[in-house]
Design an enzyme around this catalytic site. Structure first.
Site, PDB file in Angstrom:
ATOM      1  N   ASN A  60       4.905  -1.075   2.510  1.00 27.56           N
ATOM      2  CA  ASN A  60       3.760  -1.989   2.422  1.00 27.56           C
ATOM      3  C   ASN A  60       3.863  -2.833   1.168  1.00 27.56           C
ATOM      4  O   ASN A  60       4.560  -2.486   0.209  1.00 27.56           O
ATOM      5  CB  ASN A  60       2.444  -1.210   2.412  1.00 27.56           C
ATOM      6  CG  ASN A  60       2.250  -0.404   1.140  1.00 27.56           C
ATOM      7  OD1 ASN A  60       2.804   0.687   1.008  1.00 27.56           O
ATOM      8  ND2 ASN A  60       1.466  -0.937   0.207  1.00 27.56           N
ATOM      9  N   CYS A  61       3.172  -3.965   1.186  1.00 31.85           N
ATOM     10  CA  CYS A  61       3.012  -4.782  -0.017  1.00 31.85           C
ATOM     11  C   CYS A  61       1.527  -4.758  -0.371  1.00 31.85           C
ATOM     12  O   CYS A  61       0.839  -3.778  -0.099  1.00 31.85           O
ATOM     13  CB  CYS A  61       3.547  -6.192   0.177  1.00 31.85           C
ATOM     14  SG  CYS A  61       2.737  -7.125   1.493  1.00 31.85           S
ATOM     15  N   ILE A  62       0.981  -5.824  -0.929  1.00 31.92           N
ATOM     16  CA  ILE A  62      -0.406  -5.804  -1.384  1.00 31.92           C
ATOM     17  C   ILE A  62      -1.389  -5.688  -0.229  1.00 31.92           C
ATOM     18  O   ILE A  62      -2.377  -4.964  -0.301  1.00 31.92           O
ATOM     19  CB  ILE A  62      -0.714  -7.065  -2.202  1.00 31.92           C
ATOM     20  CG1 ILE A  62       0.121  -7.062  -3.486  1.00 31.92           C
ATOM     21  CG2 ILE A  62      -2.195  -7.127  -2.568  1.00 31.92           C
ATOM     22  CD1 ILE A  62      -0.095  -8.278  -4.351  1.00 31.92           C
ATOM     23  N   ARG A 115      -0.129  -5.920   3.397  1.00 30.84           N
ATOM     24  CA  ARG A 115       0.533  -5.812   4.689  1.00 30.84           C
ATOM     25  C   ARG A 115       1.392  -4.569   4.829  1.00 30.84           C
ATOM     26  O   ARG A 115       2.056  -4.154   3.881  1.00 30.84           O
ATOM     27  CB  ARG A 115       1.451  -7.030   4.900  1.00 30.84           C
ATOM     28  CG  ARG A 115       0.718  -8.304   5.170  1.00 30.84           C
ATOM     29  CD  ARG A 115       1.690  -9.454   5.282  1.00 30.84           C
ATOM     30  NE  ARG A 115       1.738 -10.232   4.061  1.00 30.84           N
ATOM     31  CZ  ARG A 115       2.411 -11.351   3.913  1.00 30.84           C
ATOM     32  NH1 ARG A 115       3.108 -11.829   4.919  1.00 30.84           N
ATOM     33  NH2 ARG A 115       2.399 -12.001   2.778  1.00 30.84           N
TER      34      ARG A 115
END
Length: 537
Positions: free
Chosen positions: A468-470, A472
């Site tokens: 995951n990112c911030i 998504r």
């Protein structure tokens, strides 16, 4: 999450994964910047003169402590990137990868020091020689200051070495040095050799970055617009972090002498001026690429777009989308996280997103032309208060509400006209009903129905990799046809981005880390031979 079969990264996926790793040090930078901003602001003579109560010795000690602690991240930024990149990109044994990142960065600088000493450049304290060769003290070592780009090179090399050698088997006589122990060993040798090449090849890298900086700076008032719009255009693909890092941390974002030291990168310049006691005011050439440029769109434009979407929704559906829009506005205004709003219209009206990207870039230019000087990274209300209001009228913070109000009205008018004129299916206007979402399990910490999300992704067996990112989830799946976009959206996914036949992103929002963690638990449970039945989170 259990190890899955290794997949070969495409170049696209590699840069996405690389950009994601930037978020760990950048998140710390943002927090440290706030501490540094509050501490330096409230300990300044101007603020104490205005509010004498803040001159209390105990309060001043607290503010100075905040400044010192806040400056940490900016003092050790390159080594943090060298550690974060292999940590974030490694699929397994991440701790070893991170440790090897530190080893590689240190050894690289020791090797550079060896080369410069061998050719007679070092030792020296002559400022002219040090500046001509871009030599700085790095972790107590006199070395060429390769900055963030050098740290990225180290991180990528260490990641590749880790992936190749972390499971290596050596002959019995050398077995002690095998497996994960071999990674820092081979890192020492390889980065030691790379360090010998740095003095020979670095001038070419520096020239390329400087050329990019001159190109952007040469665009005049349109330079900030190119940067601001470019960041928005790259955001849907998860590649914006590459451009942002170049401007914030390299010569592409400008170079300035601060407190007797040459500093490069827009954010680095701003933070150096923030912590320098002899500097008054901030460089407009640096802040034009920072928080102030985002504020028209983040504090005004996107809330206006959200209000337009609310008014354009069918009356019977407005109560259903109110919470979604309000949470998106709060994430945008307070946290500087725009994706929960942007992804509400990105896929149903790409033309609106293009307009949004241009207006965001225009906001950067307008703030620059007006001479506003508010720095940091997020463009939210916290940055506005800490780095604008608390630093006095010299930052021209009072212009931000005016411009944000204009952007609010402009976005509202553009979005309301476009949605109604072209019948755009923004939230609350859909003609087809979504699948019914099951109740969220009471034990879910994320507030999402994670078992339903996993099922909509094709089940645990369909997940090849998960990260995951911030905002998504980033996934690779074995069979994309098993992914049910409609059910994902029914379970509060803001959007689903299909990158290719095996890779997709699911836009969740600020709680994505919790959702990812709960997915990991479910996937591990499904993979366990002892699991008699699915684990409900």
């Amino acid at each position: 999450m259990p190890a899955h079969k290794k997949q070969r990264f495409t170049l696209w996926e590699f840069f996405q994964s690389l950009g994601k790793t930037f978020m760990l040090p950048v998140a710390l930078l943002s927090f440290c910047g706030i501490m540094l901003g509050i501490g330096s602001s409230l300990s300044s003579r101007d603020v104490i003169t205005l509010l004498p109560v803040l001159g209390n010795p105990v309060l001043q000690l607290i503010f100075v402590w905040m400044s010192k602690v806040g400056s940490f991240a900016f003092s050790f930024l390159p080594v943090m990137f060298a550690i974060a990149i292999p940590l974030g990109m490694a699929r397994e044994n991440k701790g070893v990868a991170a440790f090897s990142g530190f080893v590689g960065f240190t050894v690289l600088n020791l090797a550079v020091n060896f080369y410069l000493t061998a050719n007679g450049t070092l030792p020296t304290t002559d400022p002219a020689v040090l500046k001509a060769n871009n030599i700085q003290m790095i972790l107590g070592i006199q070395s060429i200051d390769t900055g963030i780009l050098g740290a990225v090179i180290v991180g990528i090399i260490v990641y590749r070495l880790h992936e190749r050698f972390n499971t290596i088997r050596l002959p019995d006589a050398l077995a002690f040095f095998g497996g994960t122990r071999f990674v820092p060993i081979v890192t020492t040798v390889v980065l030691g050799l790379v360090g010998l090449l740095i003095p020979l090849i670095w001038p070419f890298f520096a020239a390329g970055i400087t050329g990019l900086g001159r190109l952007i700076q040469g665009a005049g008032v349109f330079g900030p617009m190119i940067f601001g719009s470019g960041e928005r255009f790259l955001l849907p693909f998860g590649l914006q972090h590459i451009l942002v890092a170049l401007i914030r941390f390299t010569e592409a974002g400008g170079t300035l002498d601060v407190c007797g030291r040459e500093v490069s990168g827009a954010l680095t310049i701003f933070q150096a001026q923030l912590s320098c006691p002899t500097t008054h005011g901030f460089s407009e050439s640096a802040t034009q690429f920072l928080s102030q440029g985002k504020m028209p769109a983040f504090l005004g434009g996107l809330p206006g777009a959200a209000l337009a979407m609310y008014h354009c929704a069918k009356p019977e559906n407005r109560h259903k989308i109110k919470g979604l829009l309000i949470s998106g506005v709060v994430a945008c205004v307070v946290g500087g996280t725009t994706e929960p709003i942007e992804f509400l219209f990105l896929f149903v009206a790409p033309a609106l997103y293009v307009i949004h990207a241009f207006l965001t870039g225009l906001g950067f230019t307008v703030m620059s032309v007006l001479g506003v000087t508010i720095g940091n990274t997020d463009g939210n209300i916290i940055d506005f208060v800490v780095f604008g209001i608390l630093h006095g009228t010299a930052t021209k913070w009072y212009l931000v509400p005016v411009v944000a109000a204009i952007w609010f009205a402009g976005y509202y008018a553009i979005f309301r006209f476009s949605i109604t004129r072209f019948n755009i299916k923004t939230p609350g206007r859909e003609s087809d009903s979504l699948p019914a979402a099951a109740a969220v399990p009471s034990s879910s910490k994320s507030g999402y129905n994670v078992p339903a999300i996993l099922s909509a992704l094709g089940g645990a067996g369909n997940i090849v990799s998960l990260d995951n990112c911030i905002t998504r989830l980033r996934l690779s799946v074995a069979d994309m046809t098993l992914v049910d976009d409609a059910t994902l959206k029914a379970n509060r996914a803001i959007g689903v981005v299909h990158l290719n036949e095996h890779n997709l992103q699911v836009v969740i929002g600020p709680q994505v880390q919790s959702v990812k963690d709960e997915l990991d638990v479910l996937i591990r449970a499904a993979a366990s031979p002892a699991a008699a039945e699915p684990l409900i989170v």
